[in-house]
Design an enzyme around this catalytic site. Sequence first.
Site, PDB file in Angstrom:
ATOM      1  N   ASP A 119      -7.953  -5.312  -0.183  1.00  0.00           N
ATOM      2  CA  ASP A 119      -8.408  -6.214  -1.249  1.00  0.00           C
ATOM      3  C   ASP A 119      -8.080  -7.675  -0.982  1.00  0.00           C
ATOM      4  O   ASP A 119      -8.545  -8.555  -1.710  1.00  0.00           O
ATOM      5  CB  ASP A 119      -7.780  -5.780  -2.587  1.00  0.00           C
ATOM      6  CG  ASP A 119      -8.328  -4.433  -3.014  1.00  0.00           C
ATOM      7  OD1 ASP A 119      -7.535  -3.502  -3.230  1.00  0.00           O
ATOM      8  OD2 ASP A 119      -9.559  -4.304  -3.079  1.00  0.00           O
ATOM      9  N   HIS A 154       0.850  -1.194   0.000  1.00  0.00           N
ATOM     10  CA  HIS A 154       0.000   0.000   0.000  1.00  0.00           C
ATOM     11  C   HIS A 154       0.881   1.238   0.000  1.00  0.00           C
ATOM     12  O   HIS A 154       1.941   1.248   0.615  1.00  0.00           O
ATOM     13  CB  HIS A 154      -0.903   0.024   1.245  1.00  0.00           C
ATOM     14  CG  HIS A 154      -2.087   0.908   1.095  1.00  0.00           C
ATOM     15  ND1 HIS A 154      -2.026   2.255   1.319  1.00  0.00           N
ATOM     16  CD2 HIS A 154      -3.347   0.656   0.679  1.00  0.00           C
ATOM     17  CE1 HIS A 154      -3.214   2.784   1.100  1.00  0.00           C
ATOM     18  NE2 HIS A 154      -4.035   1.845   0.689  1.00  0.00           N
TER      19      HIS A 154
HETATM   20  C1  SDX Z   1      -6.230   0.014  -3.011  1.00  0.00           C
HETATM   21  O1  SDX Z   1      -4.380   4.477  -2.050  1.00  0.00           O
HETATM   22  C2  SDX Z   1      -5.371   3.881  -1.467  1.00  0.00           C
HETATM   23  O2  SDX Z   1      -5.810   4.271  -0.405  1.00  0.00           O
HETATM   24  C3  SDX Z   1      -5.958   2.720  -2.223  1.00  0.00           C
HETATM   25  C4  SDX Z   1      -6.970   1.863  -1.481  1.00  0.00           C
HETATM   26  C5  SDX Z   1      -8.260   2.625  -1.225  1.00  0.00           C
HETATM   27  O3  SDX Z   1      -8.971   2.245  -0.293  1.00  0.00           O
HETATM   28  O4  SDX Z   1      -8.605   3.506  -2.060  1.00  0.00           O
HETATM   29  O5  SDX Z   1      -6.424   1.441  -0.253  1.00  0.00           O
HETATM   30  C6  SDX Z   1      -7.377   0.647  -2.310  1.00  0.00           C
HETATM   31  O6  SDX Z   1      -5.981   0.355  -4.136  1.00  0.00           O
HETATM   32  C7  SDX Z   1      -5.388  -0.987  -2.284  1.00  0.00           C
HETATM   33  C8  SDX Z   1      -4.183  -1.487  -3.120  1.00  0.00           C
HETATM   34  C9  SDX Z   1      -4.692  -2.560  -4.096  1.00  0.00           C
HETATM   35  N1  SDX Z   1      -3.605  -2.925  -5.038  1.00  0.00           N
HETATM   36  C10 SDX Z   1      -2.968  -4.078  -4.929  1.00  0.00           C
HETATM   37  O7  SDX Z   1      -3.154  -4.902  -4.049  1.00  0.00           O
HETATM   38  C11 SDX Z   1      -1.961  -4.312  -6.056  1.00  0.00           C
HETATM   39  C12 SDX Z   1      -0.646  -4.859  -5.484  1.00  0.00           C
HETATM   40  N2  SDX Z   1       0.039  -3.812  -4.727  1.00  0.00           N
HETATM   41  C13 SDX Z   1       0.953  -3.002  -5.420  1.00  0.00           C
HETATM   42  O8  SDX Z   1       0.938  -2.940  -6.782  1.00  0.00           O
HETATM   43  C14 SDX Z   1       1.448  -1.781  -4.669  1.00  0.00           C
HETATM   44  O9  SDX Z   1       1.719  -2.174  -3.389  1.00  0.00           O
HETATM   45  C15 SDX Z   1       0.546  -0.560  -4.647  1.00  0.00           C
HETATM   46  C16 SDX Z   1       0.110  -0.182  -6.006  1.00  0.00           C
HETATM   47  C17 SDX Z   1      -0.648  -0.820  -3.791  1.00  0.00           C
HETATM   48  C18 SDX Z   1       1.345   0.586  -4.036  1.00  0.00           C
HETATM   49  O10 SDX Z   1       2.351   0.879  -4.930  1.00  0.00           O
HETATM   50  P1  SDX Z   1       3.505   1.946  -4.585  1.00  0.00           P
HETATM   51  O11 SDX Z   1       3.195   2.707  -3.357  1.00  0.00           O
HETATM   52  O12 SDX Z   1       3.793   2.693  -5.837  1.00  0.00           O
HETATM   53  O13 SDX Z   1       4.707   1.026  -4.179  1.00  0.00           O
HETATM   54  P2  SDX Z   1       5.793   0.484  -5.186  1.00  0.00           P
HETATM   55  O14 SDX Z   1       5.125  -0.153  -6.361  1.00  0.00           O
HETATM   56  O15 SDX Z   1       6.790   1.556  -5.421  1.00  0.00           O
HETATM   57  O16 SDX Z   1       6.434  -0.695  -4.282  1.00  0.00           O
HETATM   58  C19 SDX Z   1       7.538  -0.453  -3.422  1.00  0.00           C
HETATM   59  C20 SDX Z   1       8.343  -1.768  -3.474  1.00  0.00           C
HETATM   60  C21 SDX Z   1       8.769  -2.153  -4.911  1.00  0.00           C
HETATM   61  O17 SDX Z   1       9.890  -2.960  -4.810  1.00  0.00           O
HETATM   62  P3  SDX Z   1      11.392  -2.276  -4.973  1.00  0.00           P
HETATM   63  O18 SDX Z   1      11.370  -1.501  -6.271  1.00  0.00           O
HETATM   64  O19 SDX Z   1      11.555  -1.394  -3.757  1.00  0.00           O
HETATM   65  O20 SDX Z   1      12.326  -3.448  -5.002  1.00  0.00           O
HETATM   66  O21 SDX Z   1       7.513  -2.855  -3.024  1.00  0.00           O
HETATM   67  C22 SDX Z   1       7.308  -3.768  -4.092  1.00  0.00           C
HETATM   68  C23 SDX Z   1       7.635  -3.025  -5.363  1.00  0.00           C
HETATM   69  O22 SDX Z   1       8.043  -3.931  -6.402  1.00  0.00           O
HETATM   70  N3  SDX Z   1       5.893  -4.167  -4.058  1.00  0.00           N
HETATM   71  C24 SDX Z   1       5.448  -5.379  -4.318  1.00  0.00           C
HETATM   72  C25 SDX Z   1       4.065  -5.339  -4.097  1.00  0.00           C
HETATM   73  N4  SDX Z   1       3.722  -4.099  -3.739  1.00  0.00           N
HETATM   74  C26 SDX Z   1       4.858  -3.381  -3.708  1.00  0.00           C
HETATM   75  N5  SDX Z   1       6.093  -6.520  -4.707  1.00  0.00           N
HETATM   76  C27 SDX Z   1       5.308  -7.606  -4.893  1.00  0.00           C
HETATM   77  N6  SDX Z   1       3.958  -7.640  -4.697  1.00  0.00           N
HETATM   78  C28 SDX Z   1       3.316  -6.530  -4.299  1.00  0.00           C
HETATM   79  N7  SDX Z   1       2.001  -6.564  -4.108  1.00  0.00           N
END
Ligand code: SDX
Length: 430
Positions: free
Chosen positions: A365, A308
């Site tokens: 989710d 998140h």
């Molecule tokens: C919602 O914003 C809100 O409030 C949203 C929400 C709401 O109520 O409106 O809470 C609802 O959208 C919840 C999130 C649902 N999405 C997912 O579950 C999709 C999977 N999660 C990710 O794609 C990610 O965690 C996000 C999109 C939720 C957040 O992305 P960020 O903040 O841009 O974080 P990032 O992609 O920069 O990740 C930081 C690191 C990265 O690794 P490094 O580059 O540091 O090595 O964490 C890793 C990412 O690759 N990472 C994950 C991951 N989430 C982050 N690696 C594997 N699986 C994951 N799910």
Amino acid sequence: MSTPQAKLFIDHKEIPLSVYSGTQDDRAIDITKLYDEHHIMTYDPSLGNTAICRSEITYIDGGKGILRYRGIPLEQFDRPTPNFIEVAWMLIFGRLPNKTELDEFRSLLSEHELLHEGLRNQFQVLPAKAPPMAILSAMISMMACYYEEFLTVVDDQSIAEASARLISKVRTIAAFTHRRSLGLPFIYPDPGMRYCANFLHMMFSIPYRQFTVEPEIEDALNLVLILHADHEQNCSTSAVRVVGSAQANLFASCSAGVSALWGPLHGGANVKVMEMLESIYRGGRKPEDCIEAAKDKTNPFRLFGFGHRVYKNYDPRAKILKKACDRVFAKLKTQDPLLNIARELEERALADDYFVERKLYPNVDFYSGILLRAMGIPTDMFTVMFAIGRLPGWIAQWKEAHENPGTRIIRPRQLYVGNPETRYVPIEER
Ligand code: SDX
């Protein structure tokens, strides 16, 4: 008391900047005049460090896993008979409603639960398997064609009327979408039923055989919608604010919110979580394979339902949903193998350095789909359920911006990295 100052040192200049404090422990540096007075911008492409507004609606402390609606901790809404409509009214109007206000809002919802026949007829020309979020976004936008009186809302009464239409009709649109996909006749809303029971009735009743709504399921659906009701400046809510900042009407703004929510990184994640759990259940992949794939940078796979932007702790909504799954299954005396798979995935991830170092926890989710599935709601409708829950939050945030005289059109700048001035070359010379 003077406003605290920050100082920006650049080009041998010291630029004083005001620092504002929120009512909790957030602070913000005011850069609103930085470009006009000093021709310099800040750079924050995903706006992860930028406050786009002042808001009184929802407070999140991502480090501590705190979420409060109008100051009330989310956990206090996880009560024996949760009431989504009460929370919707509170988010929109700023306080818990008294009985009269709640009853009045309920009758507005009943009064406006039908779709205009022109809107209803749109379903006949849509493909049966049209994506439900495409239908929802289109239908909400088309409400502007049938309810022109709400293209401009001027006071709390007109906001209440417009909100009731939206909140009530999206439920009918969602149910009709599901029925259309199965080739089943539409079941019209029953004005004598409460919000969630009426939705389940429209989804699952058949002519001359009314669907029996189990109280546990009705309560669980109220809770799921409450947990999705608002979440400060998430992607879809920011989309609603951006569109609303141009003084676009409430329907157009909420339709934009639906489109943003559809993305798999946002509300669409609840569908992806289910697909992930089902692929493990069918033997397509093992939990450990998902964990490894999620860590592999060469693999586009993500552990959906994890991570998140704001929460660097357990999402309080996921905690409540996980407990609600146990409660509902115990009451219904059923089980869902996907819940055990989800639990195993969570256990493995939270014991893995990759997730621990990046503070990746289950988000809203991760468990929501298991509960929706227990209600009989099909996976392709999960993000629509998220939208039904989030609609009061979108309306509240749109109203807060609309009522703020300081609101200006949201128009970010960019750092241009393209060509310097270049001559046009006529085609004969190319
Ligand atoms: C919602 O914003 C809100 O409030 C949203 C929400 C709401 O109520 O409106 O809470 C609802 O959208 C919840 C999130 C649902 N999405 C997912 O579950 C999709 C999977 N999660 C990710 O794609 C990610 O965690 C996000 C999109 C939720 C957040 O992305 P960020 O903040 O841009 O974080 P990032 O992609 O920069 O990740 C930081 C690191 C990265 O690794 P490094 O580059 O540091 O090595 O964490 C890793 C990412 O690759 N990472 C994950 C991951 N989430 C982050 N690696 C594997 N699986 C994951 N799910």
